[in-house]
Design an enzyme around this catalytic site. Structure first.
Site, short mmCIF file in Angstrom:
data_model
loop_
_atom_site.label_atom_id
_atom_site.label_comp_id
_atom_site.label_asym_id
_atom_site.label_seq_id
_atom_site.Cartn_x
_atom_site.Cartn_y
_atom_site.Cartn_z
N GLU A 37 0.82 -1.21 0.00
CA GLU A 37 0.00 0.00 0.00
C GLU A 37 0.86 1.26 0.00
O GLU A 37 0.52 2.25 -0.65
CB GLU A 37 -0.95 0.00 1.20
CG GLU A 37 -2.07 -1.02 1.10
CD GLU A 37 -3.02 -0.73 -0.06
OE1 GLU A 37 -3.05 0.40 -0.56
OE2 GLU A 37 -3.75 -1.66 -0.45
N TYR A 120 -6.60 6.32 4.44
CA TYR A 120 -6.79 5.29 3.43
C TYR A 120 -5.92 4.07 3.71
O TYR A 120 -6.40 2.92 3.71
CB TYR A 120 -6.49 5.83 2.03
CG TYR A 120 -6.22 4.70 1.06
CD1 TYR A 120 -7.27 3.94 0.58
CD2 TYR A 120 -4.92 4.35 0.71
CE1 TYR A 120 -7.03 2.86 -0.26
CE2 TYR A 120 -4.67 3.28 -0.13
CZ TYR A 120 -5.73 2.54 -0.61
OH TYR A 120 -5.48 1.45 -1.41
N ASP A 138 -9.64 5.94 -1.45
CA ASP A 138 -8.61 6.62 -2.22
C ASP A 138 -9.26 7.32 -3.42
O ASP A 138 -10.48 7.40 -3.52
CB ASP A 138 -7.52 5.64 -2.66
CG ASP A 138 -8.02 4.60 -3.67
OD1 ASP A 138 -9.25 4.54 -3.92
OD2 ASP A 138 -7.19 3.86 -4.22
#
Length: 340
Positions: A37, A120, A138
Site C-alpha cells: 500500500e 486510506y 482513495d
C-alpha cells in the site's frame, strides 16, 4: 446515496471473477499489505510489482526493515519516487519493533498512528490484513462513489471524503471488508477510469449507476483546478575522472532529501570543481508541483579533489550503493559512456 445500498453483492461477485492476481493479494499478511500500500501511493501497479518482489526478498520482515542501512533502503527504492515513503516505512518498522515487539498492530487506531500511514492506508491494512470493517477511500473509490451516486460535491474536499467514507461504512459487508475495499479500488482502476470514458459496459453497477443514467459519467468526479507547476531551470554537472563520476548527497530537507545526485543547482551555477566543461544534453523531469528543465555539462576534472561530502563513484558503486533519483535518468547514458 441509495445506489450504494445495491452495490456490495454485484461488486463482490464481479471482483471474484475479475480481480487481478497480485502478490500481496495472494499472501495478505500485515507486513506485505502495508509495504504494497505504501508503494502504491501515487504509483501504478505495473511499476510496483518488480520493486515489491525485490524489496521483500531483501527485507522479508519488519525486523529486517527496521535494521536496514539507509543506503540499502534508498537503493531498493531507487526509481519509485516520493522517497519519504521509504523513510517513513523504516520509522514505522522501528516503532513496531519498539512498541509492539515486532508484531504488526491489529487495530485501526494503532495502524493509523504509524509514520506515513493516513486514513486510506490504515483502512486498507485493517480491512485486508485483519478483516476489520473499515473503509479505505482513495482517489479510485472517490471517483466510483461520485459517479455511482451522481454526487457533484468536490471530491478533493475533506468534507466530501468524510461523507463518502461514512456512506461506505454503512453498507460495508462485515464478512468481507477487505475484498469489498479491494473490489472498489479495482473497479476504479480497471473499469471506472479517470481522464476519459469509463468502461460502463463492463461495470457491475451499470444498471443502477446514477451518472450513467443521467449521462454525466464523464463530468464526474468534480475536482478543484490543478495548481500550475513552477518551472525551474537547473544546471547539472557530470564531473568525470579516471572512469568515475562525482556524486553529492542532497540536503536532509526538501525535494529528494538525502539522495545522491550529479551535482545540480538552479541556473546560473558555475562549476565548483576545476576542469573543462562541455555542454552534453538537456533533460526534463516533472514533480507534482515543480518542473525541472535541466542543462547538463560534462566536466573533465583536473584533480581528484572534491568538496567535502562528495564522492567518486564507479560503475559498481552506482549500481549497488548509491541511490540516484529518476530525475537524473535523462543523463544516465552519458555517465555510462564514461565510467568503468
Amino acid at each position: 446515496m441509495k445506489e450504494l445500498e445495491e452495490l456490495p453483492i454485484p461488486l463482490l461477485s464481479w471482483y471474484k471473477d475479475n480481480a487481478r492476481t497480485l502478490p500481496w493479494r495472494s499472501d495478505p499478511t500485515p507486513y506485505h499489505v502495508w509495504v504494497s500500500e505504501i508503494m502504491l501511493q501515487q504509483t501504478r501497479v505495473a511499476a510496483v510489482l518488480g520493486y515489491y518482489a525485490r524489496f521483500l526478498e531483501a527485507l522479508p520482515t519488519v525486523k529486517a526493515l527496521a535494521e536496514c542501512p539507509e543506503e540499502q533502503l534508498m537503493k531498493l527504492w531507487q526509481g519509485l519516487g516520493y522517497y519519504s515513503r521509504a523513510r517513513n516505512l523504516q520509522k514505522a518498522a522501528r516503532q513496531v519493533m519498539e512498541e509492539f515487539g515486532g508484531t504488526f498492530p491489529g487495530s485501526y487506531e494503532e495502524i493509523r498512528a504509524l509514520p506515513g500511514v493516513g486514513d486510506y492506508t490504515a483502512g486498507a491494512i485493517a480491512s485486508i490484513a485483519f478483516g476489520l470493517p473499515v473503509p479505505a477511500v482513495d482517489g479510485n473509490v472517490l471517483r466510483v462513489v461520485s459517479r455511482l451516486t451522481a454526487d457533484r460535491r468536490e471530491v478533493t474536499r475533506p468534507q466530501t471524503k468524510a461523507v463518502f467514507t461514512q456512506a461506505l461504512r454503512e453498507i460495508m459487508p462485515t464478512r468481507a471488508p477487505g475484498d469489498f475495499n479491494q473490489a472498489l479500488m479495482e473497479l476504479g482502476a480497471t473499469v471506472c477510469l479517470p481522464n476519459g470514458a469509463p468502461l460502463c459496459e463492463k461495470c457491475p453497477a451499470a444498471g443502477f449507476c446514477a451518472a450513467r443514467r443521467e449521462g454525466t459519467e464523464q463530468q464526474l468526479p468534480v475536482k478543484a483546478p490543478k495548481r500550475a507547476r513552477r518551472v525551474e531551470e537547473r544546471v547539472v554537472y557530470i564531473i568525470l575522472l579516471d572512469g568515475k563520476v562525482a556524486l553529492r548527497r542532497r540536503g536532509e530537507k526538501g525535494l529528494l532529501a538525502g539522495l545522491w545526485e550529479y551535482p545540480s543547482e538552479p541556473a546560473p551555477w558555475p562549476c565548483p570543481v576545476a576542469g573543462k566543461a562541455s555542454f552534453a544534453a538537456q533533460g526534463k523531469h516533472i514533480f507534482t508541483h515543480i518542473e525541472w528543465r535541466m542543462s547538463a555539462y560534462t566536466v573533465a576534472a583536473e584533480s581528484d579533489e572534491l568538496p567535502v561530502g562528495w564522492v567518486w563513484a564507479d560503475r559498481a558503486a552506482l549500481q549497488g550503493t548509491y541511490a540516484l533519483p529518476s530525475a537524473f535518468a535523462p543523463f544516465s547514458h552519458i555517465v555510462e559512456e564514461h565510467i568503468r
